[in-house]
Design an enzyme around this catalytic site. Sequence first.
Site, short mmCIF file in Angstrom:
data_model
loop_
_atom_site.label_atom_id
_atom_site.label_comp_id
_atom_site.label_asym_id
_atom_site.label_seq_id
_atom_site.Cartn_x
_atom_site.Cartn_y
_atom_site.Cartn_z
N LYS A 129 -8.82 -14.73 -18.47
CA LYS A 129 -9.44 -15.34 -19.65
C LYS A 129 -10.01 -14.26 -20.57
CE LYS A 129 -9.05 -19.70 -18.15
NZ LYS A 129 -8.40 -19.49 -16.87
N LYS A 164 -13.86 -24.02 -20.95
CA LYS A 164 -13.18 -23.79 -19.68
C LYS A 164 -13.90 -22.73 -18.86
CE LYS A 164 -9.68 -21.04 -22.18
NZ LYS A 164 -8.23 -20.95 -22.48
N ARG A 214 4.29 -20.03 -22.76
CA ARG A 214 4.20 -18.89 -21.85
C ARG A 214 5.27 -17.87 -22.27
NH1 ARG A 214 2.56 -17.83 -16.79
NH2 ARG A 214 0.57 -18.56 -17.67
N ARG A 229 4.85 -25.46 -22.79
CA ARG A 229 4.36 -26.48 -21.86
C ARG A 229 3.62 -27.53 -22.68
NH1 ARG A 229 1.49 -21.87 -18.58
NH2 ARG A 229 1.09 -21.38 -20.78
N ARG A 237 -4.12 -30.89 -21.93
CA ARG A 237 -3.64 -29.69 -21.27
C ARG A 237 -2.12 -29.70 -21.16
NH1 ARG A 237 -6.81 -30.48 -15.81
NH2 ARG A 237 -5.92 -32.54 -16.22
N ASP A 277 -0.20 -16.47 -22.93
CA ASP A 277 -0.28 -17.87 -23.33
C ASP A 277 -0.59 -17.91 -24.82
OD1 ASP A 277 0.24 -18.63 -20.77
OD2 ASP A 277 -1.78 -19.31 -20.31
N GLU A 285 -4.60 -16.64 -23.55
CA GLU A 285 -4.84 -16.03 -22.24
C GLU A 285 -3.82 -14.92 -22.02
OE1 GLU A 285 -5.10 -18.51 -18.79
OE2 GLU A 285 -6.43 -19.95 -19.73
N ASN A 287 -2.14 -13.51 -18.60
CA ASN A 287 -2.02 -13.75 -17.16
C ASN A 287 -1.36 -12.55 -16.49
OD1 ASN A 287 -2.64 -16.89 -16.77
ND2 ASN A 287 -1.60 -16.57 -18.71
#
Length: 318
Positions: A129, A164, A214, A229, A237, A277, A285, A287
């Site tokens: 994050k 979050k 992604r 997504r 979400r 993301d 984000e 990852n």
Amino acid sequence: MNLLFVADPLETFKTYKDSTYAMMREAQRRGHTLAACEPRHLGWLAATGVTAPVRRIRLTGHEEQWFHESPLPPQRRITALRDFDAVLMRKDPPFDSEFFYATHLLERAEREGARVFNQPRALRDHPEKLAILEFPQFTAPTLVTREPQAVRDFHAEHRDIILKPLDGMGGMGIFRVKDDGLNLGGIIETLNRHGEQTVMVQKFLPAIREGDKRVLLIGGQPVPFCLARIPQGSEVRGNLAAGGKGVAQPLSARDREIAQALGPVLAARGLLLVGLDIIGEHLTEINVTSPTCFQEITDQAGFDVAGMFMDALLAAAS
């Protein structure tokens, strides 16, 4: 090459979508040997260095019993990590204290000669994050705080926000608060725990309707397709674990701009594989623990993500 995958228990893999499985399958296709262990199996002694009791496996090609384990006596299973040509750290989040300790053991193994991907120090230095804070030119308005009043002030300014936890995954613990502020106090209490836990707050991005994309970086280079997504029904979400629908699509010009700016920087720090993301025009984000979506992109777009990854791994480990 002799490869060790440090991952979740093999019995928990969903092979039809698991990216670690896709890596293993491509590695075996190329003639490399496979072994696996869990982070909890890592240990250290001065006489032996960092070792683990590993499982020597071969993929069967069957969905039900997807691997065969070579039976070995316990004393032959204990292997020093430096004896592998590459060690792939693929443990799923959360990034908890045990994950943190595992990165220290893996870093010790590096000093003993092991080649670890992604590099353990880089994993610690890029919490998924908070890593976006280094690149504010690409992010939406974002607040990181433990102060409840700061969250309220942020909501008053932006009117529609996402809250979050910093240690969540798969969309876990994400809340949206709209202009009416309904239940903002209760959500703050749940996530913030009366000032004891830091939270991230971001301006809500309506582009989420088109998907939380992604974008994969491999060896600093973007995979030419991303997986959007897309939230389903009334869900905010897009995470696949939260019921989102994954749709592979070519990278947009903005996706490429972000990927090309971050790719070389992150690769130089030892991050062979990264999942960005992106919602609309904004990075949300970074990852680094166990980026996924290999199989969905390959199945839908026909691009061999695992092949690109293995090429990069071989180059990096040589």
